[in-house]
Design a protein around this motif. Structure first.
Motif, PDB file in Angstrom:
ATOM      1  N   HIS A 137       0.865  -1.194   0.000  1.00 57.13           N
ATOM      2  CA  HIS A 137       0.000   0.000   0.000  1.00 57.13           C
ATOM      3  C   HIS A 137       0.891   1.229   0.000  1.00 57.13           C
ATOM      4  O   HIS A 137       2.115   1.099  -0.004  1.00 57.13           O
ATOM      5  N   ASP A 164       5.953   4.038   5.489  1.00 56.26           N
ATOM      6  CA  ASP A 164       6.731   3.023   6.214  1.00 56.26           C
ATOM      7  C   ASP A 164       6.991   1.810   5.325  1.00 56.26           C
ATOM      8  O   ASP A 164       7.929   1.049   5.564  1.00 56.26           O
ATOM      9  N   HIS A 165       6.206   1.641   4.272  1.00 55.87           N
ATOM     10  CA  HIS A 165       6.363   0.496   3.376  1.00 55.87           C
ATOM     11  C   HIS A 165       6.976   0.884   2.026  1.00 55.87           C
ATOM     12  O   HIS A 165       7.319   0.007   1.236  1.00 55.87           O
ATOM     13  N   ASP A 223      -0.683  -4.105   5.699  1.00 56.53           N
ATOM     14  CA  ASP A 223      -1.374  -3.531   6.866  1.00 56.53           C
ATOM     15  C   ASP A 223      -2.864  -3.888   6.913  1.00 56.53           C
ATOM     16  O   ASP A 223      -3.626  -3.257   7.650  1.00 56.53           O
ATOM     17  N   HIS A 231       2.653  -4.980  10.759  1.00 56.33           N
ATOM     18  CA  HIS A 231       3.317  -4.539  11.990  1.00 56.33           C
ATOM     19  C   HIS A 231       3.105  -5.595  13.064  1.00 56.33           C
ATOM     20  O   HIS A 231       1.993  -6.103  13.224  1.00 56.33           O
TER      21      HIS A 231
HETATM   22 ZN   LIG Z   1       2.406   0.217   7.948  1.00 55.87          ZN
END
Ligand SMILES: [Zn+2]
Length: 311
Positions: free
Chosen positions: A78, A82-83, A179, A216
């Motif tokens: 996505h 953070d990814h 996520d 996570h």
């Molecule tokens: Zn994330």
């Protein structure tokens, strides 16, 4: 001996032969999991990381087990940074695959150059530009490297975001859930849909997975998958119920958050995400536009200050 480019609490775990999960503690804001599938045709990555330091540590750990194979494809589950911030550090020859709305979101994202003062301490990205995905599947996509078959699938509706992908390895029964799944960390649906996030649980449950790598938190093994899904189900229903009661009582999302009891969910990290999820549930119920700034401002107010961040 610890490698010089390692990050404390981050570890490359071999889940099944040639299939690795990059698991990062404590799974809080900007601290994600990722993956690598290593075969004779090259390395397929699932996501990158938020910062240059974390992405370099991930890529170095993969290189140490890759027997000279290089990254040929990366799948972004996505759009969230953070990814995806680490996309910019991948070899130029690597192809990046994502949903159309992930590409669109990355191209308009300003967090890297204009980080809002929401986190404490502020993340140091060490990356100053985005690299957007250039291959967009319409329907499921199958990738191969050596013996590994990787199916990249989208639920067909908004959930965590509007462009979630999972990577499913049927022969190994490994699911990289992005996520759509958290573990021990509060789930988020503010950029997708609470109803969709709820629906996505049934969709994920159809994968007969023995190892699930959440976006996570720690890896989920087969027998625990059902209970982790069930906990998400309870949480999203709690969000919907709290939003419904709050709207009925003319409360703002922040007031509804302050007057509810998180109960079992208080144990999960980043509990303040309640406010973001309530903002989304209010908008979905009222058919109004989501106000990202207002939602984060309320979240910081609920938290009595910027959100704890170890990125
Ligand atoms: Zn994330």
């Amino acid at each position: 001996m610890t490698a010089p480019d390692s990050v404390a609490g981050s570890d490359l775990v071999e889940v099944t032969p040639g299939v690795y999960a990059w698991v990062q503690e404590d799974g809080s804001w900007w601290v994600n999991n990722a993956g690598a599938i290593i075969g004779e045709d090259g390395v397929i990555l699932i996501d990158t990381c938020a910062t240059a330091k974390r992405t370099h540590a991930f890529l170095s750990a993969v290189e140490r087990v890759a027997n000279g194979a290089t990254v040929c494809v990366a799948v972004n589950t996505h759009l969230h940074g953070d990814h995806t911030h680490g996309n910019a550090l991948l070899p130029y020859s690597a192809i990046i695959v994502a949903h159309q709305s992930t590409r669109d979101g990355i191209l308009t994202d300003t967090v890297l150059i204009d980080t809002p003062p929401i986190w404490d301490p502020m993340p140091y990205w060490g990356i100053d530009h985005h690299r957007a995905p250039t291959v967009i599947p319409h329907g499921d996509l199958t990738l191969y490297t050596g013996e590994h078959r990787v199916q990249v699938c989208h639920p067909g509706f908004p959930a965590h975001t509007t462009g979630d992908l999972v990577a499913w390895l049927p022969s190994e029964a490994v699911l990289f859930a992005g996520d759509l799944l958290f573990h021990g960390v509060t789930p988020l649906a503010f950029m997708g849909s609470v109803d969709g996030a709820l629906r996505s649980l049934d969709w994920m449950a159809k994968f007969p997975a023995q190892h699930v790598i959440p976006g996570h938190g720690p890896i989920v093994t087969g027998e625990d998958f059902e209970s982790v899904l069930a906990a998400h189900d309870r949480y999203y229903r709690f969000i919907k119920d709290t939003a419904q009661r709050g709207r009925h009582d003319d409360q703002t999302p922040l007031e509804a958050a302050r007057s509810c009891d998180l109960g079992e969910f208080a144990e999960w990290g980043d509990a303040e995400r309640l406010v973001l999820n309530l903002h989304r549930a209010y908008c979905d119920a009222a058919g109004t536009e989501f106000d990202l700034l207002a939602a984060f401002t309320d979240t910081v107010a609920f938290n009595d200050g910027p959100l704890h961040c170890i990125a």
